[in-house]
Design an enzyme around this catalytic site. Structure first.
Site, PDB file in Angstrom:
ATOM      1  N   ASN A  74      -5.716 -10.004  12.174  1.00  0.00           N
ATOM      2  CA  ASN A  74      -6.697  -8.910  12.301  1.00  0.00           C
ATOM      3  C   ASN A  74      -7.643  -8.787  11.100  1.00  0.00           C
ATOM      4  O   ASN A  74      -8.811  -8.454  11.266  1.00  0.00           O
ATOM      5  CB  ASN A  74      -6.003  -7.591  12.615  1.00  0.00           C
ATOM      6  N   GLY A  82       2.655  -9.172   9.699  1.00  0.00           N
ATOM      7  CA  GLY A  82       2.624  -9.369  11.150  1.00  0.00           C
ATOM      8  C   GLY A  82       3.390  -8.267  11.857  1.00  0.00           C
ATOM      9  O   GLY A  82       3.621  -7.195  11.288  1.00  0.00           O
ATOM     10  N   GLU A 132       5.280  -6.997   5.673  1.00  0.00           N
ATOM     11  CA  GLU A 132       4.205  -6.012   5.882  1.00  0.00           C
ATOM     12  C   GLU A 132       4.000  -5.928   7.387  1.00  0.00           C
ATOM     13  O   GLU A 132       3.337  -6.764   7.988  1.00  0.00           O
ATOM     14  CB  GLU A 132       2.918  -6.485   5.179  1.00  0.00           C
ATOM     15  N   CYS A 174      -3.799  -2.446  11.074  1.00  0.00           N
ATOM     16  CA  CYS A 174      -2.394  -2.035  11.023  1.00  0.00           C
ATOM     17  C   CYS A 174      -2.233  -0.569  10.648  1.00  0.00           C
ATOM     18  O   CYS A 174      -1.285   0.078  11.070  1.00  0.00           O
ATOM     19  CB  CYS A 174      -1.610  -2.915  10.054  1.00  0.00           C
TER      20      CYS A 174
HETATM   21  P1  NAD Z   1       2.445 -11.765  14.513  1.00  0.00           P
HETATM   22  O1  NAD Z   1       3.705 -11.218  13.988  1.00  0.00           O
HETATM   23  O2  NAD Z   1       2.374 -12.180  15.937  1.00  0.00           O
HETATM   24  O3  NAD Z   1       1.967 -13.047  13.671  1.00  0.00           O
HETATM   25  C1  NAD Z   1       1.901 -13.045  12.266  1.00  0.00           C
HETATM   26  C2  NAD Z   1       2.129 -14.446  11.749  1.00  0.00           C
HETATM   27  O4  NAD Z   1       3.441 -14.866  12.111  1.00  0.00           O
HETATM   28  C3  NAD Z   1       1.163 -15.495  12.265  1.00  0.00           C
HETATM   29  O5  NAD Z   1       0.747 -16.300  11.179  1.00  0.00           O
HETATM   30  C4  NAD Z   1       1.979 -16.286  13.279  1.00  0.00           C
HETATM   31  O6  NAD Z   1       1.619 -17.638  13.329  1.00  0.00           O
HETATM   32  C5  NAD Z   1       3.398 -16.131  12.755  1.00  0.00           C
HETATM   33  N1  NAD Z   1       4.386 -16.089  13.838  1.00  0.00           N
HETATM   34  C6  NAD Z   1       4.230 -15.595  15.087  1.00  0.00           C
HETATM   35  N2  NAD Z   1       5.371 -15.726  15.801  1.00  0.00           N
HETATM   36  C7  NAD Z   1       6.262 -16.307  14.975  1.00  0.00           C
HETATM   37  C8  NAD Z   1       7.642 -16.703  15.122  1.00  0.00           C
HETATM   38  N3  NAD Z   1       8.289 -16.522  16.275  1.00  0.00           N
HETATM   39  N4  NAD Z   1       8.250 -17.278  14.074  1.00  0.00           N
HETATM   40  C9  NAD Z   1       7.601 -17.461  12.895  1.00  0.00           C
HETATM   41  N5  NAD Z   1       6.300 -17.114  12.715  1.00  0.00           N
HETATM   42  C10 NAD Z   1       5.648 -16.547  13.727  1.00  0.00           C
HETATM   43  O7  NAD Z   1       1.380 -10.653  14.146  1.00  0.00           O
HETATM   44  P2  NAD Z   1      -0.150 -10.614  14.525  1.00  0.00           P
HETATM   45  O8  NAD Z   1      -0.267 -10.464  16.005  1.00  0.00           O
HETATM   46  O9  NAD Z   1      -0.870 -11.717  13.865  1.00  0.00           O
HETATM   47  O10 NAD Z   1      -0.601  -9.263  13.801  1.00  0.00           O
HETATM   48  C11 NAD Z   1      -0.457  -8.032  14.380  1.00  0.00           C
HETATM   49  C12 NAD Z   1       0.669  -7.229  13.781  1.00  0.00           C
HETATM   50  O11 NAD Z   1       0.625  -7.312  12.370  1.00  0.00           O
HETATM   51  C13 NAD Z   1       0.575  -5.767  14.096  1.00  0.00           C
HETATM   52  O12 NAD Z   1       1.847  -5.272  14.378  1.00  0.00           O
HETATM   53  C14 NAD Z   1       0.037  -5.155  12.828  1.00  0.00           C
HETATM   54  O13 NAD Z   1       0.357  -3.791  12.642  1.00  0.00           O
HETATM   55  C15 NAD Z   1       0.685  -6.008  11.806  1.00  0.00           C
HETATM   56  N6  NAD Z   1      -0.089  -5.989  10.571  1.00  0.00           N
HETATM   57  C16 NAD Z   1       0.476  -5.399   9.488  1.00  0.00           C
HETATM   58  C17 NAD Z   1      -0.255  -5.322   8.335  1.00  0.00           C
HETATM   59  C18 NAD Z   1       0.317  -4.686   7.102  1.00  0.00           C
HETATM   60  O14 NAD Z   1      -0.298  -4.830   6.054  1.00  0.00           O
HETATM   61  N7  NAD Z   1       1.433  -4.004   7.164  1.00  0.00           N
HETATM   62  C19 NAD Z   1      -1.539  -5.860   8.277  1.00  0.00           C
HETATM   63  C20 NAD Z   1      -2.057  -6.451   9.409  1.00  0.00           C
HETATM   64  C21 NAD Z   1      -1.317  -6.534  10.558  1.00  0.00           C
END
Ligand code: NAD
Length: 460
Positions: free
Chosen positions: A119, A192, A214, A248
């Site tokens: 995002n 994520g 995070e 997020c």
């Molecule tokens: P996601 O968890 O789907 O993906 C994040 C990362 O993890 C990506 O690089 C992806 O390639 C990897 N990933 C995905 N599935 C995986 C698995 N099974 N095993 C290992 N790695 C894997 O998250 P997203 O869709 O990219 O982001 C959205 C989420 O992130 C939302 O919940 C949002 O609130 C959160 N977010 C949190 C913050 C924060 O600072 N706390 C900031 C931005 C987004």
């Protein structure tokens, strides 16, 4: 093996470990030089970054500048404070310990992994990297594959400015990410979703790799009656609809004092028209949903409650208008998971106790917002709720204050970063106790006979 490459994750880590062992990254001058290079890289690549974000998320230039390019502020903050952060700190020692002295030495962890979300795909990898560099580590960065243009750009930029045995980018999706987290790192910094966070932590447990997670969650936004209505509405609309709600810490849902709801809704209508015009679909200032999968997930939420503003969608463009839904119950599907899109449900309350009870009945959120000038109410909400962070009378702005640790609590995350918190996340605080040869009292040495009464009198 990592895709399209003959080099394995283990090889990259081994090369970085070898470089780390040379001790170069431990020098504070080296760290300062690398932070300056990173800043130069961001500034020189500003236009490319903005274009990549436009392609991935249709981000307006000003949003990209404010929320991604301005990661340079984090670099400036680290540069300003690094001398103080890296200095060993004296720790007090009680008189019983005379003539010992104690110090805490912050030292780098070694080779760290940074996994980003899509995002804010640039800032969410570079900002933790600032902490990793300041603390003297080598790093592997795995950006999100779901923002491919930004991921490719990072993979282009980093090798232009840094040696791969120091910093490197590994591109790829879930499979690559899983290969990486199966390796032993000195730290994994993950941004994520909560469910993937659990997968990362489980994998890290196998190699006893510490993690910072995070994560996301449903961040509530309480609106009381004692407010400046116009300012409140502008600040909520901005925080909710920036990046089409894919933030997020965006306010996920509103908890509104029912005495003010009608006025608030009228004001939302005016503000949305002012920000994005009659038709936000043609506004240059409004983003798009990242992909079809997320679009379909979000469109399902439009079945809930009553759409009072927006609701228009266009599947081919992944467009969802800024939408406000009234008459939503706490049991509605839209209230069960993080929305992460431009849909804002409203739940009304009569007494603040109800709003607090609803927040406390749910997993601990990443952010909590309260709009109220009433100090007693502010204190009550601060006292009676828990969340990663709080912003009073505004939204999202807390993320820009480098002196505030940024992170979640409970389901919204483990650990924090930004500023000193980022430095600490990527450092080990090594405790060092020093004795002298000045004297050597016998009270702790065998034979023990007859020493206990004296020790009890002296130390007890
Ligand atoms: P996601 O968890 O789907 O993906 C994040 C990362 O993890 C990506 O690089 C992806 O390639 C990897 N990933 C995905 N599935 C995986 C698995 N099974 N095993 C290992 N790695 C894997 O998250 P997203 O869709 O990219 O982001 C959205 C989420 O992130 C939302 O919940 C949002 O609130 C959160 N977010 C949190 C913050 C924060 O600072 N706390 C900031 C931005 C987004």
């Amino acid at each position: 093996m990592l895709t399209d490459s003959s080099i394995s994750a283990a090889d990259i880590i081994r090369q970085q470990r070898e470089f780390f062992q040379t001790g170069k990254t431990k020098s504070v001058d080296f760290r300062i030089a690398q932070l300056k290079i990173l800043k130069r890289a961001v500034l020189e690549q500003e236009q490319a970054i903005i274009q990549a974000l436009k392609a991935d998320l249709n981000k307006p230039e000003i949003e990209s500048y404010l929320t991604e390019v301005l990661v340079t502020k984090e670099i400036d903050y680290a540069l300003k404070n690094i001398a103080a952060w890296t200095k060993p700190k004296k720790a007090p020692v009680s008189l019983d310990f005379f003539p010992y002295s104690a110090k805490i030495y912050p030292e780098p962890l070694g080779v760290v992994l940074i996994i980003g979300a899509w995002n804010y795909p640039f800032q969410l990898t570079i900002s933790p990297l600032v902490g990793a560099i300041a603390a003297g580590n080598c790093a592997i960065i795995k950006p999100s594959e779901l923002a491919p243009r930004t991921s490719h750009l990072l993979a282009e930029i980093i090798p232009k400015y840094f040696n791969s045995e120091y910093l490197t980018v590994v591109e790829g999706g879930v499979e690559i990410s899983q290969q990486l987290i199966a390796e032993k790192f000195d730290h994994i910094f993950f941004t994520g979703g909560t469910n993937v966070g659990k997968i990362v932590m489980a994998a890290a447990a196998k190699t006893l790799t510490p993690v910072t997670l995070e994560l996301g969650g449903k961040s509530p936004c309480i609106v009381d009656t004692e407010i400046n209505l116009e300012h409140t509405v502008k600040r909520i609309v901005w925080g909710k609809f920036i990046n089409a709600g894919q933030t997020c810490i965006a306010p996920d849902y509103l908890l509104v004092n029912k005495k003010i709801k009608i006025e608030l809704l009228d004001s939302f209508k005016k503000c949305l028209k002012e920000f994005y015009g009659e038709n936000p679909a043609i506004s240059p200032d409004y983003g798009r949903i990242i992909n079809q999968k997320q679009f379909d997930r979000l469109v399902n939420f439009l079945q809930d409650g009553e759409i009072v503003i927006g609701g228009e969608t266009n599947s081919t463009e992944c467009y969802i208008a800024p939408t406000i839904i009234d008459h939503v119950s706490a049991a509605s599907p839209v209230m069960q998971e993080e929305i992460f899109g431009p849909i804002l449900p409203i739940i009304e309350y009569s007494e603040i106790t109800e709003a607090i009870a609803l927040i406390n009945s749910r997993p601990k959120p990443l952010a909590l917002y309260l709009f109220s000038q009433n100090k007693d109410l502010q204190n009550r909400v601060l006292q009676e709720t828990t969340s990663g962070g709080v912003c009073l009378n505004d939204t999202v702005m807390q993320v820009g204050v480098s002196s505030l640790p940024f992170g979640g609590v409970g389901d919204s995350g483990i650990g924090s970063y930004h500023g000193k918190a980022g430095f600490d996340t990527f450092s080990h605080n090594k405790s060092v106790l020093k004795n002298s040869f000045l004297l050597d009292l016998n009270w702790r040495y065998a034979p023990y006979q007859g020493k206990l009464p004296f020790l009890k009198r002296f130390l007890g």
